[in-house]
Enzyme design. Structure first.
Site, PDB file in Angstrom:
ATOM      1  N   VAL A   1      -7.910  20.654  42.946  1.00  4.94           N
ATOM      2  CA  VAL A   1      -7.579  22.007  43.406  1.00  4.94           C
ATOM      3  C   VAL A   1      -6.425  22.556  42.583  1.00  4.94           C
ATOM      4  O   VAL A   1      -5.410  21.876  42.387  1.00  4.94           O
ATOM      5  CB  VAL A   1      -7.210  22.017  44.899  1.00  4.94           C
ATOM      6  CG1 VAL A   1      -7.004  23.452  45.385  1.00  4.94           C
ATOM      7  CG2 VAL A   1      -8.280  21.323  45.734  1.00  4.94           C
TER       8      VAL A   1
ATOM      9  N   GLY B   1      -8.763  15.228  45.809  1.00  2.00           N
ATOM     10  CA  GLY B   1      -9.372  14.455  46.875  1.00  2.00           C
ATOM     11  C   GLY B   1     -10.402  13.519  46.286  1.00  2.00           C
ATOM     12  O   GLY B   1     -10.397  13.243  45.087  1.00  2.00           O
TER      13      GLY B   1
ATOM     14  N   LYS C   1     -11.252  25.412  43.046  1.00  3.72           N
ATOM     15  CA  LYS C   1     -11.652  24.025  43.286  1.00  3.72           C
ATOM     16  C   LYS C   1     -12.768  23.648  42.313  1.00  3.72           C
ATOM     17  O   LYS C   1     -13.722  24.399  42.148  1.00  3.72           O
ATOM     18  CB  LYS C   1     -12.121  23.841  44.725  1.00  3.72           C
ATOM     19  CG  LYS C   1     -11.066  24.224  45.761  1.00  3.72           C
ATOM     20  CD  LYS C   1     -11.544  24.021  47.178  1.00  3.72           C
ATOM     21  CE  LYS C   1     -10.473  24.405  48.188  1.00  3.72           C
ATOM     22  NZ  LYS C   1     -10.911  24.161  49.591  1.00  3.72           N
TER      23      LYS C   1
ATOM     24  N   ASP D   1     -13.869  14.385  59.790  1.00  2.00           N
ATOM     25  CA  ASP D   1     -12.618  13.957  59.159  1.00  2.00           C
ATOM     26  C   ASP D   1     -11.514  14.904  59.615  1.00  2.00           C
ATOM     27  O   ASP D   1     -11.023  15.725  58.847  1.00  2.00           O
ATOM     28  CB  ASP D   1     -12.763  13.955  57.640  1.00  2.00           C
ATOM     29  CG  ASP D   1     -11.565  13.330  56.940  1.00  2.00           C
ATOM     30  OD1 ASP D   1     -10.774  12.646  57.630  1.00  2.00           O
ATOM     31  OD2 ASP D   1     -11.403  13.526  55.739  1.00  2.00           O
TER      32      ASP D   1
END
Length: 453
Positions: A113, A108, A126, A236
């Site tokens: 991840v 992201g 993560k 989000d």
């Protein structure tokens, strides 16, 4: 002349010292850059990586090994920004380093991840993604790389802290974390490993499984509006922010959640517009707060991404009216989360108890031939629309009468296996079959064969 030679020597010595220091600095920062280059394994944000110039995981693994070389106590000045609970963390730095079978999953703006194995369990790990949008945009603004990495590390620590505090069955669980410092901060978080929530996969689910997703989402929204921290908004709100863990949907990314309804002066300050769907909400300003802003925004987004297309398709006729009310409540925000959860509770109860069947009068039972304690494992299976599994036709029923009705309505069904297993709503699982033969004994099942005439 002697004085001139002395000054020349001093000048040359100074140049040499500066040159050596530049080489040292260059080597140091080049090493840091290489050390923190985690292979993204593909991303949607336009990052390009030469996969042939580096081993896909060697750099990541070397960083994990570094986590054990530095005492955790050195990271206190970073960690105190977002208090973390070590009591609830069962996995630490040493455990993370001992994990095996690291496999890249996704990236992201901030995180990379991975999945990894440890003591016969598989977890999600993560870490900060050095090539993510957060760090690259920070560097483009002229900040040093280590400062940008530090800011991204703080964001990940904030997420660990929030996930620990927001304890709920529909929010991903944190099992452990590691924070160390060695020039730059290394941060890793270990959570439950889930499957991505994909639109096509959702639509292929049975209605009962889709009901589970919608029910989980509704319970999560109720928690977001009724908790010790006040109203929480999922800013989000996308399906990509969720995963499914053992059939249960969970919010896995809390980077962009907000606490408390917005401050306002007038009602105009509280208007919420959804331009992509040509929809807007009018919310009243009370005591300088847009009361209900977060709750209403969450409801509309949850309906748009989940409930309005999950519930109507394939709904049993007896549940159609109440499902229509729920869908309208989500899509038009005519209800609050308490009202929606009440209706969802009712749907689940009606479906599990069979009351939605609306049976009246005396039922004339079809005389299916019962063969006790027999099974047809792996044979005479065929796909059907209502199936709870990817292969075969496994459906849930309230009782034997409903099982017979389903088999009667399906020309391909010639028999069904009535098991002692139950679905999440408490309904009995049956396996519909297209033939009979080669039966196997099974103390936990009965075979029912459709009459031939």
């Amino acid at each position: 002349m002697t004085k001139y030679r002395m000054e020349t020597r001093v000048f040359l010595l100074a140049i040499i010292v500066i040159f050596i220091n530049v080489l040292i600095l260059h080597k140091t920062f080049s090493g840091l850059e290489r050390e923190n280059m985690i292979d993204p394994g593909g991303t949607n944000h336009g990052h390009s990586v030469n996969f042939h110039s580096m081993d896909k995981y060697s750099i990541f693994e070397s960083r994990l090994r570094k986590l054990t070389e530095v005492s955790i106590d050195r990271s206190v000045h970073l960690e105190h920004l977002y208090p973390l609970s070590r009591d609830s963390a069962t996995l630490g730095c040493q455990d993370i380093v001992r994990m095996t079978n690291y496999r890249f999953l996704a990236t992201g703006w901030t995180k990379a991840v991975y999945s990894a194995s440890y003591k016969n369990k598989t977890y999600a790990v993560k870490t900060v993604f050095p090539q993510g949008r957060d760090i690259s945009s920070c560097s483009e603004e002229g900040y040093l790389y280590d400062k940008c990495f530090y800011k991204a590390a703080k964001k990940l620590i904030k997420e660990i802290s929030l996930l620990q505090k927001l304890s709920h069955p529909n929010i991903i669980q944190v099992f452990g974390f590691c924070i160390t410092s060695d020039n730059l901060f290394d941060v890793s978080m270990v959570t439950e490993l889930g499957d991505p929530v994909e639109l096509i996969r959702l639509l292929q689910m049975s209605w009962e499984d889709r009901l589970k997703v919608a029910y989980d989402i509704t319970k999560l929204l109720y928690f977001m509006s009724h908790n010790q921290f006040g109203t929480i908004s999922i800013n989000d709100f996308r399906r990509q922010q969720f995963v499914r863990v053992n059939g249960q949907i969970k919010l896995s990314d809390v980077d962009d959640i907000g606490f408390g309804d917005p401050i306002c002066q007038t009602d105009d300050d509280c208007a919420v517009n959804f331009p992509n769907v040509n929809f807007s909400l009018r919310i009243s300003c009370q005591n300088l707060k847009c009361v209900g802003h977060n709750e209403k925004k969450n409801i509309f987004n949850a309906g748009r991404h989940f409930t309005t297309f999950l519930l109507p398709h394939g709904v049993p006729i007896g549940l159609q009216p109440i499902v229509d009310r729920v869908v309208h409540g989500f899509s038009n925000v005519t209800m609050n989360t308490k009202q929606l959860l009440h209706l969802m509770d009712k749907i689940v109860l009606m479906y599990g108890s069979g009351s939605y069947l609306n049976r009246t009068g005396t039922h004339i039972k079809v005389l299916y031939n019962k063969i006790p304690y027999q099974d047809l494992p792996g044979i005479y299976d065929y796909p059907c629309r209502l199936s709870l599994t990817g292969s075969g036709c496994t459906v849930s029923v309230f009782d034997l009468q409903e099982a017979e009705a389903l088999c009667n309505a399906d020309e391909q069904c010639l028999a069904f296996v009535f098991s002692n297993k139950q679905s999440w709503t408490g309904r009995t699982l049956i396996h519909m079959k297209s033939g009979i033969g080669n039966m196997n004994p099974n103390r936990n099942t009965n075979l029912y064969v459709k009459p031939t005439s």
